[in-house]
Design a protein around this motif. Structure first.
Motif, PDB file in Angstrom:
ATOM      1  N   MET A  69       0.845  -1.185   0.000  1.00 51.75           N
ATOM      2  CA  MET A  69       0.000   0.000   0.000  1.00 51.75           C
ATOM      3  C   MET A  69       0.888   1.245   0.000  1.00 51.75           C
ATOM      4  SD  MET A  69      -2.965   1.228   2.702  1.00 51.75           S
ATOM      5  CE  MET A  69      -3.608  -0.397   2.796  1.00 51.75           C
ATOM      6  N   ALA A  70       0.537   2.183  -0.838  1.00 51.92           N
ATOM      7  CA  ALA A  70       1.292   3.435  -0.913  1.00 51.92           C
ATOM      8  C   ALA A  70       1.060   4.271   0.339  1.00 51.92           C
ATOM      9  CB  ALA A  70       0.870   4.224  -2.149  1.00 51.92           C
ATOM     10  N   LYS A  71       2.087   4.999   0.712  1.00 53.38           N
ATOM     11  CA  LYS A  71       1.950   5.901   1.849  1.00 53.38           C
ATOM     12  C   LYS A  71       1.185   7.130   1.388  1.00 53.38           C
ATOM     13  CE  LYS A  71       4.409   8.362   5.346  1.00 53.38           C
ATOM     14  NZ  LYS A  71       5.555   8.546   6.144  1.00 53.38           N
ATOM     15  N   HIS A  72       0.213   7.542   2.166  1.00 51.36           N
ATOM     16  CA  HIS A  72      -0.575   8.721   1.809  1.00 51.36           C
ATOM     17  C   HIS A  72      -0.608   9.693   2.964  1.00 51.36           C
ATOM     18  CE1 HIS A  72      -3.900   7.203   4.251  1.00 51.36           C
ATOM     19  NE2 HIS A  72      -3.730   6.050   3.655  1.00 51.36           N
ATOM     20  N   PRO A  73      -0.868  10.969   2.673  1.00 52.04           N
ATOM     21  CA  PRO A  73      -0.944  11.959   3.750  1.00 52.04           C
ATOM     22  C   PRO A  73      -2.143  11.655   4.654  1.00 52.04           C
ATOM     23  CG  PRO A  73      -0.995  13.013   1.580  1.00 52.04           C
ATOM     24  CD  PRO A  73      -1.090  11.543   1.368  1.00 52.04           C
ATOM     25  N   PRO A  74      -2.013  11.894   5.930  1.00 51.66           N
ATOM     26  CA  PRO A  74      -3.172  11.680   6.805  1.00 51.66           C
ATOM     27  C   PRO A  74      -4.186  12.812   6.660  1.00 51.66           C
ATOM     28  CG  PRO A  74      -1.345  12.558   8.064  1.00 51.66           C
ATOM     29  CD  PRO A  74      -0.840  12.326   6.656  1.00 51.66           C
ATOM     30  N   VAL A  75      -5.441  12.482   6.854  1.00 49.63           N
ATOM     31  CA  VAL A  75      -6.484  13.506   6.932  1.00 49.63           C
ATOM     32  C   VAL A  75      -6.333  14.117   8.321  1.00 49.63           C
ATOM     33  CG1 VAL A  75      -8.966  13.918   6.997  1.00 49.63           C
ATOM     34  CG2 VAL A  75      -8.004  12.343   5.311  1.00 49.63           C
ATOM     35  N   THR A  76      -6.165  15.429   8.368  1.00 44.87           N
ATOM     36  CA  THR A  76      -5.812  16.094   9.618  1.00 44.87           C
ATOM     37  C   THR A  76      -6.971  16.882  10.213  1.00 44.87           C
ATOM     38  OG1 THR A  76      -5.044  18.040   8.436  1.00 44.87           O
ATOM     39  CG2 THR A  76      -3.403  16.338   8.894  1.00 44.87           C
ATOM     40  N   ALA A  77      -6.745  17.347  11.425  1.00 43.53           N
ATOM     41  CA  ALA A  77      -7.673  18.258  12.079  1.00 43.53           C
ATOM     42  C   ALA A  77      -7.575  19.617  11.394  1.00 43.53           C
ATOM     43  CB  ALA A  77      -7.319  18.380  13.562  1.00 43.53           C
ATOM     44  N   CYS A  78      -8.477  20.511  11.744  1.00 44.11           N
ATOM     45  CA  CYS A  78      -8.512  21.850  11.160  1.00 44.11           C
ATOM     46  C   CYS A  78      -7.588  22.790  11.921  1.00 44.11           C
ATOM     47  CB  CYS A  78      -9.943  22.399  11.212  1.00 44.11           C
ATOM     48  SG  CYS A  78     -11.118  21.414  10.256  1.00 44.11           S
ATOM     49  N   GLY A  79      -7.296  23.914  11.302  1.00 42.29           N
ATOM     50  CA  GLY A  79      -6.566  24.977  11.984  1.00 42.29           C
ATOM     51  C   GLY A  79      -7.530  25.752  12.869  1.00 42.29           C
ATOM     52  N   ASP A  80      -7.325  27.054  13.014  1.00 43.56           N
ATOM     53  CA  ASP A  80      -8.173  27.850  13.894  1.00 43.56           C
ATOM     54  C   ASP A  80      -9.243  28.661  13.178  1.00 43.56           C
ATOM     55  OD1 ASP A  80      -7.040  26.975  16.270  1.00 43.56           O
ATOM     56  OD2 ASP A  80      -5.410  28.436  16.120  1.00 43.56           O
ATOM     57  N   SER A  81      -9.176  28.776  11.853  1.00 38.75           N
ATOM     58  CA  SER A  81     -10.216  29.549  11.166  1.00 38.75           C
ATOM     59  C   SER A  81     -11.440  28.671  10.923  1.00 38.75           C
ATOM     60  CB  SER A  81      -9.689  30.148   9.863  1.00 38.75           C
ATOM     61  OG  SER A  81      -9.287  29.143   8.983  1.00 38.75           O
ATOM     62  N   PRO A  82     -12.623  29.234  11.068  1.00 36.72           N
ATOM     63  CA  PRO A  82     -13.864  28.453  11.012  1.00 36.72           C
ATOM     64  C   PRO A  82     -14.331  28.142   9.586  1.00 36.72           C
ATOM     65  CG  PRO A  82     -14.376  30.726  11.480  1.00 36.72           C
ATOM     66  CD  PRO A  82     -12.872  30.616  11.440  1.00 36.72           C
ATOM     67  N   ASN A  83     -13.401  27.769   8.715  1.00 32.94           N
ATOM     68  CA  ASN A  83     -13.766  27.434   7.347  1.00 32.94           C
ATOM     69  C   ASN A  83     -13.372  26.001   7.017  1.00 32.94           C
ATOM     70  OD1 ASN A  83     -11.007  27.539   7.100  1.00 32.94           O
ATOM     71  ND2 ASN A  83     -10.956  29.241   5.658  1.00 32.94           N
ATOM     72  N   CYS A  84     -13.449  25.136   8.027  1.00 32.76           N
ATOM     73  CA  CYS A  84     -12.978  23.764   7.888  1.00 32.76           C
ATOM     74  C   CYS A  84     -13.763  22.853   8.829  1.00 32.76           C
ATOM     75  CB  CYS A  84     -11.491  23.717   8.252  1.00 32.76           C
ATOM     76  SG  CYS A  84     -10.767  22.066   8.304  1.00 32.76           S
ATOM     77  N   VAL A  85     -13.979  21.616   8.376  1.00 28.91           N
ATOM     78  CA  VAL A  85     -14.536  20.564   9.232  1.00 28.91           C
ATOM     79  C   VAL A  85     -13.754  19.283   8.956  1.00 28.91           C
ATOM     80  CG1 VAL A  85     -16.853  21.532   9.469  1.00 28.91           C
ATOM     81  CG2 VAL A  85     -16.338  20.035   7.533  1.00 28.91           C
ATOM     82  N   SER A  86     -13.641  18.434   9.980  1.00 27.58           N
ATOM     83  CA  SER A  86     -12.849  17.218   9.826  1.00 27.58           C
ATOM     84  C   SER A  86     -13.283  16.153  10.826  1.00 27.58           C
ATOM     85  CB  SER A  86     -11.366  17.532  10.036  1.00 27.58           C
ATOM     86  OG  SER A  86     -10.584  16.357   9.999  1.00 27.58           O
ATOM     87  N   THR A  87     -13.269  14.901  10.386  1.00 26.77           N
ATOM     88  CA  THR A  87     -13.533  13.800  11.310  1.00 26.77           C
ATOM     89  C   THR A  87     -12.361  13.621  12.268  1.00 26.77           C
ATOM     90  OG1 THR A  87     -12.641  12.208   9.714  1.00 26.77           O
ATOM     91  CG2 THR A  87     -15.043  12.521   9.729  1.00 26.77           C
ATOM     92  N   ALA A  88     -11.202  14.200  11.935  1.00 25.28           N
ATOM     93  CA  ALA A  88     -10.019  14.079  12.786  1.00 25.28           C
ATOM     94  C   ALA A  88      -9.964  15.153  13.871  1.00 25.28           C
ATOM     95  CB  ALA A  88      -8.753  14.151  11.924  1.00 25.28           C
ATOM     96  N   ASP A  89     -10.918  16.075  13.867  1.00 27.62           N
ATOM     97  CA  ASP A  89     -10.910  17.175  14.834  1.00 27.62           C
ATOM     98  C   ASP A  89     -11.863  16.862  15.983  1.00 27.62           C
ATOM     99  OD1 ASP A  89     -10.810  19.820  16.056  1.00 27.62           O
ATOM    100  OD2 ASP A  89     -10.081  20.498  14.105  1.00 27.62           O
ATOM    101  N   THR A  90     -11.462  17.190  17.190  1.00 20.08           N
ATOM    102  CA  THR A  90     -12.297  16.920  18.364  1.00 20.08           C
ATOM    103  C   THR A  90     -13.020  18.159  18.878  1.00 20.08           C
ATOM    104  OG1 THR A  90     -10.385  17.243  19.820  1.00 20.08           O
ATOM    105  CG2 THR A  90     -10.875  14.978  19.114  1.00 20.08           C
ATOM    106  N   ARG A  91     -12.711  19.333  18.322  1.00 18.74           N
ATOM    107  CA  ARG A  91     -13.380  20.560  18.750  1.00 18.74           C
ATOM    108  C   ARG A  91     -14.757  20.646  18.090  1.00 18.74           C
ATOM    109  NH1 ARG A  91      -8.912  24.469  16.684  1.00 18.74           N
ATOM    110  NH2 ARG A  91      -9.036  22.883  15.065  1.00 18.74           N
ATOM    111  N   GLU A  92     -15.759  20.995  18.859  1.00 21.64           N
ATOM    112  CA  GLU A  92     -17.152  20.929  18.411  1.00 21.64           C
ATOM    113  C   GLU A  92     -17.416  21.668  17.098  1.00 21.64           C
ATOM    114  OE1 GLU A  92     -21.627  22.033  19.951  1.00 21.64           O
ATOM    115  OE2 GLU A  92     -20.023  21.868  21.427  1.00 21.64           O
TER     116      GLU A  92
END
Length: 122
Positions: free
Chosen positions: A1-24
């Protein structure tokens, strides 16, 4: 399997959502494949068929898509990966601070499309 970038949490600007983020305000509920017969390719096909979507990078269990907004032509990035039976998803705007909920709405449309296709559990 090829190495791929991980899906990451968001930064601090409210223009992002992620399953990797724990902030509401950034967090997306986890997505799980419906059964062992579901392929990552089928998941990508359903997401890539959305309006104004374009696959940028695709590896074994990772895909980076670009969505261009209809009127102002802003670009948002969506990353999806599959680890075991869990799908990681991140949707984020490239520019700007606020997205007026566009990325959360896109993520929920993706969830609904995959649920309707019986690729993920409701």
């Amino acid at each position: 399997m090829a190495k791929h970038p991980p899906v990451t949490a968001c930064g601090d600007s409210p223009n992002c959502v992620s399953t990797a983020d724990t902030r509401e305000k950034f967090q997306l509920a986890p997505l799980y494949i419906a059964n062992d017969n579901v392929t990552f390719s089928a998941i990508v096909t359903h997401i890539a068929a959305m309006p104004r979507a374009e696959v940028v990078t695709s590896q074994d269990n990772y895909v980076h898509l670009r969505f261009t907004t209809k009127v102002l032509r802003f670009v948002d990035d969506v990353e999806v990966s599959l680890e075991g039976n869990q799908i990681a998803l991140r949707s984020a705007s490239r520019i700007g601070y606020y997205d007026f909920g566009a990325n959360r709405q896109r993520a929920e449309v993706i969830r609904q499309r995959l649920t309707d296709a019986e690729l993920i559990t409701p």
